[in-house]
Design a protein around this motif. Sequence first.
Motif: not given
Length: 176
Positions: A52-63, A65-81
């Motif tokens: 739950g915390t992971r998803k909250n942090i990712i969602e916060y970054l997405k909305t 801090k999109p620049d940081i979200y993009d960097k994190v998203r390149r290395i973060v594996l999510m179920f959707e991947d």
Amino acid sequence: EMQSRVALEALTVRQATREQIDAIDKDIKENVDFVMGGIERLSKMLEDSDPGTRKNIIEYLKTQKPDIYDKVRRIVLMFEDLINFSDRDIQSIIRNLNNEDVAKALSKADPAIVNKFFSNMSQGAVNSVKEIMEYSGEISPAQTDEAQMKILDAIKALEAEGKIAARAGSSQEVYI
């Protein structure tokens, strides 16, 4: 002589332009990440937190801090991947899971992921998973998150054992 020149240079007062200050500020902010933590620190924090915390942090970054979200998203594996994994790797992953975890993980998943799993399972296993989904009642988001984490943990273990290479090009992975 050098010490004297450094001492005299320190006495010289210079006025910096706003652009110079902004450039220094930007440089410091970019380099603080390396000193204070950055992506590696965030990765560790996400790895150690609950789903739950992971998803909250990712969602916060997405909305927020999109620049940081993009960097994190390149290395973060999510179920959707998992939709991008090869059929062979999905089959290896499925062999290391029980049908109840698969059913819970897929209960609220994107239909494309459900299809990816079902197309790589025997008809008997698909029927079993569908039956579990149908008769297990309402599956809570927490149960879904937990089951998805089990699948991501299975991926981590299979990669460590060298049995799958779904993300071989990445040296840093975080499991969300």
